[in-house]
Design a protein around this motif. Sequence first.
Motif, PDB file in Angstrom:
ATOM      1  N   ASP A 112      46.918  40.600  32.161  1.00  0.00           N
ATOM      2  CA  ASP A 112      47.632  39.805  31.153  1.00  0.00           C
ATOM      3  C   ASP A 112      46.742  39.514  29.944  1.00  0.00           C
ATOM      4  O   ASP A 112      47.217  39.432  28.818  1.00  0.00           O
ATOM      5  N   ALA A 113      45.457  39.329  30.221  1.00  0.00           N
ATOM      6  CA  ALA A 113      44.527  39.033  29.133  1.00  0.00           C
ATOM      7  C   ALA A 113      44.064  40.308  28.433  1.00  0.00           C
ATOM      8  O   ALA A 113      43.272  40.257  27.493  1.00  0.00           O
ATOM      9  N   GLY A 114      44.552  41.433  28.940  1.00  0.00           N
ATOM     10  CA  GLY A 114      44.184  42.707  28.337  1.00  0.00           C
ATOM     11  C   GLY A 114      42.731  43.056  28.544  1.00  0.00           C
ATOM     12  O   GLY A 114      42.097  43.698  27.709  1.00  0.00           O
ATOM     13  N   MET A 115      42.177  42.608  29.686  1.00  0.00           N
ATOM     14  CA  MET A 115      40.755  42.856  29.916  1.00  0.00           C
ATOM     15  C   MET A 115      40.550  43.663  31.185  1.00  0.00           C
ATOM     16  O   MET A 115      41.385  43.665  32.084  1.00  0.00           O
ATOM     17  N   GLU A 116      39.423  44.291  31.253  1.00  0.00           N
ATOM     18  CA  GLU A 116      38.990  44.940  32.478  1.00  0.00           C
ATOM     19  C   GLU A 116      38.674  43.826  33.474  1.00  0.00           C
ATOM     20  O   GLU A 116      38.135  42.780  33.103  1.00  0.00           O
ATOM     21  N   THR A 117      39.038  44.044  34.755  1.00  0.00           N
ATOM     22  CA  THR A 117      39.005  42.919  35.697  1.00  0.00           C
ATOM     23  C   THR A 117      37.619  42.299  35.842  1.00  0.00           C
ATOM     24  O   THR A 117      37.471  41.078  35.833  1.00  0.00           O
ATOM     25  N   GLN A 118      36.613  43.125  35.979  1.00  0.00           N
ATOM     26  CA  GLN A 118      35.269  42.577  36.161  1.00  0.00           C
ATOM     27  C   GLN A 118      34.820  41.794  34.924  1.00  0.00           C
ATOM     28  O   GLN A 118      34.213  40.728  35.032  1.00  0.00           O
ATOM     29  N   ALA A 119      35.150  42.321  33.770  1.00  0.00           N
ATOM     30  CA  ALA A 119      34.773  41.621  32.535  1.00  0.00           C
ATOM     31  C   ALA A 119      35.460  40.261  32.463  1.00  0.00           C
ATOM     32  O   ALA A 119      34.875  39.258  32.036  1.00  0.00           O
ATOM     33  N   TYR A 120      36.708  40.248  32.910  1.00  0.00           N
ATOM     34  CA  TYR A 120      37.452  38.986  32.939  1.00  0.00           C
ATOM     35  C   TYR A 120      36.760  37.975  33.859  1.00  0.00           C
ATOM     36  O   TYR A 120      36.583  36.813  33.520  1.00  0.00           O
ATOM     37  N   CYS A 121      36.349  38.460  35.026  1.00  0.00           N
ATOM     38  CA  CYS A 121      35.639  37.593  35.977  1.00  0.00           C
ATOM     39  C   CYS A 121      34.316  37.103  35.388  1.00  0.00           C
ATOM     40  O   CYS A 121      33.945  35.938  35.555  1.00  0.00           O
ATOM     41  N   ASP A 122      33.634  37.999  34.715  1.00  0.00           N
ATOM     42  CA  ASP A 122      32.337  37.624  34.140  1.00  0.00           C
ATOM     43  C   ASP A 122      32.508  36.483  33.144  1.00  0.00           C
ATOM     44  O   ASP A 122      31.706  35.556  33.094  1.00  0.00           O
ATOM     45  N   ARG A 123      33.564  36.597  32.366  1.00  0.00           N
ATOM     46  CA  ARG A 123      33.790  35.564  31.360  1.00  0.00           C
ATOM     47  C   ARG A 123      34.084  34.223  32.027  1.00  0.00           C
ATOM     48  O   ARG A 123      33.527  33.190  31.660  1.00  0.00           O
TER      49      ARG A 123
END
Length: 521
Positions: free
Chosen positions: A62-73
């Motif tokens: 939904d945020a248009g991000m790669e999953t790991q990058a989303y988690c990192d953030r």
Amino acid sequence: MSKQFYITTAIDYVNGEPHLGHAYEKVITDVIARTHVALGEEVFYLTGLDEHGQKVEQAAKDAGMETQAYCDRLAASWQSFVKKLGLINRDFVRTTSPRHKDVVQAVLNRLNDKGEFYKKTYTGWYSAKEETFLTEKDRNEDGSFDSKWGTVTELEEDNYYFKLGEHQQWLIDHIESNPDFVQPTNRRNEVLGFLKNNKLEDLCSTRPQNRLSWGIPFPFDAEFVTYVWFDALTNYISIPAAHGDDTVRSALQLGASSGESLSLWPADVHVIGKDILKFHTVYWPIMLKAMGLPLPKTVLVHGWWQKDGEKMSKSTGNVVDPVAVIDEWGLDAFRYYVVRELGIGPDGNWTDESFSNRYSNELANGLGNLANRSLSMLGRYRDGIVPARHDELAEEAARFVGETVAHLKSHNLQAGLQSIWGLVRRANEYVDKTAPFKLAKDPTQSERLDEVLYNLTEVVRILGVLLWPFIPESAGRIFQQLQLEDSPDRLALAEWGGMKAGHQTGKPAPLFPRKDLAPRN
RNA sequence: GCCAGAGUAGCUCAGUGGUAGAGCAGAGGACUCAUAAGCCUUUGGUCGCAGGUUCAAAUCCCGCCUCUGGCACCA
């Protein structure tokens, strides 16, 4: 290396921003952790994040991000939250980190070798819209499924199951013969009631890869990933393993550690919320037993917060934002309130009014004013120089110290604060009874004034020591104002007589400035 | 529905057989070192309802009412 005091919080699901419940759990855990530091033990406090699962994957999409990058953030934001709370955690676990995933796979392999898993076909009603199987509970009274589930179809699915059934009796015995294993008692009874009245069904431990991809692959069958149990709970041992804990490493046949070798497992306390009681007192002990690992000593279960008597909910905006409160009132005011207002166990109720009342009455007018008036008089009448030791309040102080320490050791943090405030109250009364400001006007009373000032200064110092686990910043400020070299982080310092005659103290400054009054002209 | 727990002062709660308690809130007072803080005194309760046991019940027993938690795959 000798075993450290090892305490954990639950790991939080990165499904949004941190809220009051998260802050509360981390703070009470921190108070217990600091208590054991103050008792002179080596302490390892672990908190962290659960980053796997469908909802995370979806949120990333939904945020248009790669999953790991989303988690990192999100992880960065949660780690700054931990900083904000002033925690003394020694590590921060993330379930997507290689060091964690490796241990999870080792656990799964080990248990599979022992024959603890078997594959079984499950047939049930599946909601494609919500991507979940439905149970009888989800049915309407007439047997139909609510429209919110979309189209519901019967579906067959293979999964791996973890055997629980044969473990029921020893677990009951263990909980019964270890009264401290589940605290408080009502939660212990709840688990026992559950175990005695139900037959444990085996635990579905996987999801097919095609239904859930954001997870840890099952090492012996690539079509599956681990479902939450073996992923999340395992954090409690994966981090010890990563720090070279030999108990864990040898049980999982991980080989000796090349780096450090801390001794952590078994955990001394798992602090959790009441919603995950069963996972920690039924599934987790059984998993550990199957791995050949000892059980944690205590699972400490806390309740939920309400706001103004109602459930907190984002949709109605009825929430307490811990970061906003800390920014407005200070970290220690926040820590103090959540521990003082709610004992560990029951649900509590946050109201801004009671927060403000406790701040004014207990922190500002009680503790803060006592420190301020005591130091102020010592400064005014004796140039801030500590007179000869005098023991008029020694015995009473020792009683309050003893009470406080006992409460801290038994996790009665709220009662600990009540004991500390017993001493605050006694010292304020002492000022009134002895009236040093009158003694100061009569030169023949000079010796008596010295005695009174010593007792007051010494009580303030002891308060700094007792308060350190709860409100470490303020405890430090008390010591600063007393111009003491030590840090207040040792309960041994609470012994009477620590203030030395001739010591030069500093100038007082309000520990908790009142906020509800206009500034004086 | 079933299983636990709870119902005591305006609020939060302590009190398990012997004259109803604490903190906060409310009221009054004397003081002045202090963040107009602190200290002292004080108003306030047919202890959920109805019965029973007892010389005596908030406390033990029976019934009822109300509330809370749990009743497994829930991130």
